[in-house]
Write an enzyme that holds these catalytic residues in place. Structure first.
Site, PDB file in Angstrom:
ATOM      1  CE1 TYR A 175       6.394  -5.784  -2.975  1.00 29.97           C
ATOM      2  CE2 TYR A 175       4.766  -7.009  -4.275  1.00 29.97           C
ATOM      3  CZ  TYR A 175       5.626  -6.964  -2.924  1.00 29.97           C
ATOM      4  OH  TYR A 175       5.564  -7.755  -2.132  1.00 29.97           O
ATOM      5  CE  LYS A 210       3.653   1.429   8.925  1.00 30.76           C
ATOM      6  NZ  LYS A 210       3.506   1.385  10.416  1.00 30.76           N
ATOM      7  CG  ASP A 220       1.397  -0.923  12.337  1.00 29.36           C
ATOM      8  OD1 ASP A 220       0.913  -0.323  11.323  1.00 29.36           O
ATOM      9  OD2 ASP A 220       2.416  -0.359  13.002  1.00 29.36           O
TER      10      ASP A 220
END
Ligand code: NAD
Length: 421
Positions: A149, A219, A285
């Site tokens: 970002y 992740k 996830d």
């Protein structure tokens, strides 16, 4: 009588009569701003009589600023937030056309507000899509300044994109770009400094509030040197800087390896009994599933910018959606903090009395907590619980609640004030 909030020896010092700059906001900002201030003023009076009082000082941003000054974000507004440290804002429309990409991003970058804090709790009676909403009490710490970002992006076909690609291929020997000619690129900076200051804030928050755990969400299994490094730096920080107050999952695993499961479990139980914060990690996830199925397993969540964006919206949806989800952008080192409604300007309902002021009210309650005015904050929480229990709600929640009474924005604020006991 008013004084300025300061940071003295690393601690926030809030006077009894602080000035709080506020941005009214565009669209429904106009509808929710003054009802929210009425609620906060009533709670402060209820808690402290006239020994404490906020002086609200309007500062301009967005459409209103543009009409009055020709700038969407006048320098005076930034200066006011710097001068008074703590402020609050309604939603701002993203300016159409050139200039500033997003006013929110501009404010966050200028003041280096590196944490986005989003507490997620359920109020009895509010419709929820999950089975045990009462077990949700999570506090998201999203890193605000780094990650994919950061805005370092190159569009396919442009000269600098070719330069960037050639550097990767020719200088760095990268051979993993599937379609080099037709690729756009984004860069994902994750730093040790940025990771440490975020995780430090999350752990200190958990310690201050006696919360049981901090979950590092990442992740790192795939992105080893960015998200994986974030996880490792966070564990290092917990073990080095908070050795007395935390017990990490990494320490548990090492003990298990070394001495066996029984001893590792014993150490874990002893740490919990001693009130230590358990620092653990979860792959993003898996976390998104876990938080739906077993929300009680997670308390404070420390994560990077992109993950934090996804996690915030899912958790908000679990407890009633954006109309009642508060947030704040904070720099815990300088003390700068801007509390904000997390929803947008909702132009489809602006001026109709349908807007739920809950998000802005609860953001202002977070502000009271940040200021240490916890008794006033409790008054608002209690009163809101009563109002929701009586099934008195604004139109966003009314549609989902059988037998509920429909209130306007202003009536909802009045109901909260009446229920402060
Ligand atoms: P939005 O949040 O404004 O609206 C999405 C939906 O939620 C709409 O149906 C709206 O009516 C409803 N809604 C939002 N807040 C509500 C409330 N308090 N009570 C009842 N219903 C509510 O999102 P959008 O339509 O994607 O964005 C509109 C504008 O807001 C855009 O210009 C966007 O850039 C801006 N925006 C600003 C912020 C911010 O300032 N923090 C955040 C998101 C979007």
């Amino acid at each position: 009588m008013t004084e300025k909030t300061k940071i003295v020896a690393g601690k926030l010092v809030v006077p009894n009569y602080p000035v709080i700059p506020f941005i009214e906001g565009d669209g429904i900002g106009k509808d929710i701003s003054s009802p929210s201030q009425r609620v906060i003023d009533a709670a402060v009076t209820k808690a402290y009589g006239d020994t404490k009082k906020i002086t609200w000082k309007e500062v301009l941003a967005g459409e209103k600023a543009y009409h009055e000054t020709g700038s969407y974000l006048p320098d005076e507004t930034i200066e006011a937030f710097k001068e008074y440290l703590i402020g609050i804002k309604g939603p701002l429309q993203t300016p159409v056309g050139g200039g500033i990409r997003s006013l929110n991003v501009a404010l966050r970058q200028t003041l280096d507000l590196y944490v986005c804090v989003r507490p997620v709790r359920w109020f009895k009676g509010v419709p929820s899509p999950i089975r045990y909403p009462s077990m949700v009490d999570m506090h998201i710490f999203r890193e605000n300044t780094e990650d994919i970002y950061a805005g370092i992006e190159y569009m396919m076909g442009e000269d600098e994109t070719k330069k960037f690609r050639d550097f990767l291929v020719n200088e760095m020997g990268v051979d993993k770009i599937r379609f080099p000619e037709s690729s756009s690129f984004g860069v994902k900076p994750i730093s040790k400094d940025g990771s440490e200051r975020l995780t430090k804030a999350a752990i200190e928050y958990a310690i201050d509030r006696q919360l049981p755990s901090v979950t590092i969400v990442h992740k790192g299994n795939i992105m080893k040197f960015t998200e994986g490094a974030f996880k490792n730096w966070s564990y290092d920080l917990a073990e080095n800087e908070f050795a007395e107050q935390t017990f990490t999952w990494r320490q548990y695993e090492a003990l298990k390896e070394d001495k066996g499961e029984l001893d590792a479990n014993k150490a874990l139980e002893a740490a919990k009994k001693a009130g230590k914060v358990i620092v653990k990690d979860s792959i993003t996830d898996a976390f998104l599933q876990e938080s739906l199925l077993h929300p009680w397993d997670h308390s404070v969540i420390a994560t990077m910018n992109l993950n934090g964006d996804y996690v915030s919206d899912q958790l908000a949806a679990m407890v009633g959606g954006i109309g009642i989800s508060p947030g704040a952008n904070i720099n815990y080192q300088s003390g700068y903090a801007i509390f904000e409604a997390t929803h947008g300007t909702a132009p489809n309902i602006a001026g109709t009395g349908k807007a739920n002021p809950g998000s802005l009210i609860l953001s202002a309650v977070m502000m009271l907590e940040y200021m240490g005015w916890n008794d006033a904050a409790e008054h608002v929480y209690d009163a809101m619980e009563h109002v929701f229990a009586k099934r008195k709600v604004t139109s966003d929640l009314h549609a989902q609640m059988e037998g509920a009474t429909l209130l306007t924005t202003s009536e909802f604020a009045d109901a909260i004030i009446r229920n402060m006991h």
